[in-house]
Design an enzyme around this catalytic site. Structure first.
Site, mmCIF file in Angstrom:
data_model
loop_
_atom_site.group_PDB
_atom_site.id
_atom_site.type_symbol
_atom_site.label_atom_id
_atom_site.label_comp_id
_atom_site.label_asym_id
_atom_site.label_seq_id
_atom_site.Cartn_x
_atom_site.Cartn_y
_atom_site.Cartn_z
ATOM 1 N N ALA A 20 0.805 -1.218 0.000
ATOM 2 C CA ALA A 20 0.000 0.000 0.000
ATOM 3 C C ALA A 20 0.838 1.269 0.000
ATOM 4 O O ALA A 20 0.422 2.298 -0.541
ATOM 5 C CB ALA A 20 -0.938 0.000 1.209
ATOM 6 N N THR A 24 0.449 5.634 -1.640
ATOM 7 C CA THR A 24 -0.001 6.736 -0.781
ATOM 8 C C THR A 24 0.282 8.098 -1.418
ATOM 9 O O THR A 24 -0.480 9.043 -1.213
ATOM 10 C CB THR A 24 0.649 6.653 0.610
ATOM 11 N N ARG A 32 -2.351 0.493 7.748
ATOM 12 C CA ARG A 32 -1.845 0.486 9.115
ATOM 13 C C ARG A 32 -0.977 1.696 9.453
ATOM 14 O O ARG A 32 -0.460 1.798 10.552
ATOM 15 C CB ARG A 32 -1.049 -0.799 9.366
ATOM 16 N N GLN A 99 0.433 -6.394 -3.819
ATOM 17 C CA GLN A 99 -0.624 -6.617 -2.838
ATOM 18 C C GLN A 99 -1.746 -5.597 -3.014
ATOM 19 O O GLN A 99 -2.778 -5.709 -2.355
ATOM 20 C CB GLN A 99 -0.047 -6.509 -1.427
ATOM 21 N N VAL A 101 -4.723 -3.352 -4.956
ATOM 22 C CA VAL A 101 -5.869 -3.710 -5.795
ATOM 23 C C VAL A 101 -6.311 -2.531 -6.658
ATOM 24 O O VAL A 101 -7.367 -2.580 -7.289
ATOM 25 C CB VAL A 101 -7.055 -4.197 -4.915
ATOM 26 N N HIS A 119 -3.751 -9.896 -4.468
ATOM 27 C CA HIS A 119 -4.966 -9.744 -3.666
ATOM 28 C C HIS A 119 -6.156 -9.288 -4.493
ATOM 29 O O HIS A 119 -7.158 -8.827 -3.954
ATOM 30 C CB HIS A 119 -4.704 -8.768 -2.511
ATOM 31 N N CYS A 127 -19.388 -12.519 -8.747
ATOM 32 C CA CYS A 127 -20.552 -13.118 -8.111
ATOM 33 C C CYS A 127 -20.109 -14.323 -7.301
ATOM 34 O O CYS A 127 -19.409 -15.203 -7.817
ATOM 35 C CB CYS A 127 -21.591 -13.526 -9.153
ATOM 36 N N CYS A 155 -28.097 -14.692 -11.022
ATOM 37 C CA CYS A 155 -28.461 -15.779 -10.096
ATOM 38 C C CYS A 155 -28.933 -15.292 -8.735
ATOM 39 O O CYS A 155 -29.380 -16.104 -7.906
ATOM 40 C CB CYS A 155 -27.285 -16.750 -9.925
ATOM 41 N N SER A 194 4.322 -3.641 4.688
ATOM 42 C CA SER A 194 4.697 -3.980 6.067
ATOM 43 C C SER A 194 5.321 -5.363 6.150
ATOM 44 O O SER A 194 5.967 -5.695 7.138
ATOM 45 C CB SER A 194 3.458 -3.928 6.967
#
Length: 256
Positions: A20, A24, A32, A99, A101, A119, A127, A155, A194
């Site tokens: 992450a 930033t 975190r 990691q 997304v 991730h 779905c 569905c 981290s």
């Protein structure tokens, strides 16, 4: 300022594990850190836990509200994302194991085949019943229109972003692929992670056991610092472009 060291020499195959912290500077909050999502609101973790998401409509509604206004939708790639794309374009074999997304590596110019999203991605919705995948924009439009807990049109099952929540396992094929990439690299650079979330963090030890050099760029200490050839604490937006420039210069010297 830490100068790029001997570990930049002779590198033609590079793996980069990003967390992450690399995003930033683009305005995407980490989890975190001092301003992180979990730091500001520890209770938000519950909405990102798979068992709670699947059993609690209120948790799902909170999850969708969070992502409907998430800064990642407005974010643009920053200097660190762009540096990796430029390195790949210069001829170095770069594979990014992320990691994150947010899709910012691809938006910076890295071909999608060069980015392995450990991730998942916020840009697709899956779905949980029929497993169909659709672009996220259509589901978010429903959320903005007042549908708190959107369901599959085909569905009727629960929809979720195509991301790995707490309590979910990583896809075995994706993880195996990531391990092969880490083991084949001459250098693995872990950036903005981290290194406390497994099994993604263990890619550092996979690379080292296979003979790769390991460099960690992160504001805080990590459990893998003792394995690293170099640990860099300075801001990612400064450190990574400088390291990439050294890698590019050394590759050019090899080719001369």
């Amino acid at each position: 300022m830490v100068e790029a060291g001997e570990w930049t020499r002779g590198i033609t195959r590079l793996a980069v594990l990003t967390g992450a912290g690399i995003s930033t500077d683009s305005g995407v909050p980490d989890y975190r850190g001092p301003d992180g999502l979990w730091t500001r609101d520890p209770s938000a973790v519950e909405a990102f836990t798979y068992p709670r998401f699947m059993t609690d409509p209120a948790a799902r509604a909170r999850f969708w509200r969070t992502y409907a206004g998430h800064p990642a939708w407005r974010a643009a790639p920053n200097a660190a994302h762009r540096a990796l794309a430029e390195l790949q374009q210069s001829g170095t074999a770069v594979r990014v194991l992320t990691q994150n997304v947010d899709g910012l590596h691809q938006r910076a110019g890295l071909p999608a085949r060069m980015v392995l999203e450990l991730h998942g991605t916020i840009h697709e919705v899956r779905c949980t019943g029929c497993d169909i995948r659709t672009p996220t924009a259509a589901t978010l439009a429903r959320v903005h229109a007042g549908v708190a807990d959107p369901r599959c049109d085909d569905c009727g099952a629960i929809l979720k972003l195509a991301v790995v929540l707490f309590g979910e396992y990583l896809d075995d094929l994706v993880l195996d692929h990531a391990r092969r990439i880490a083991a084949a690299a001459q250098l693995l650079v872990a950036v903005g992670s981290s290194l406390r979330v497994e099994p993604a963090a263990s890619l550092c030890s996979v690379a080292v056991r296979a003979g790769a050099r390991l460099v960690i760029i992160n504001r805080d200490e990590t459990p893998y610092d003792d394995l690293a050839d170099e640990v860099v604490r300075e801001p990612i937006g400064q450190a990574l472009p400088r390291i990439v420039a050294a890698l590019r210069d050394n590759r050019a010297a090899l080719a001369a």
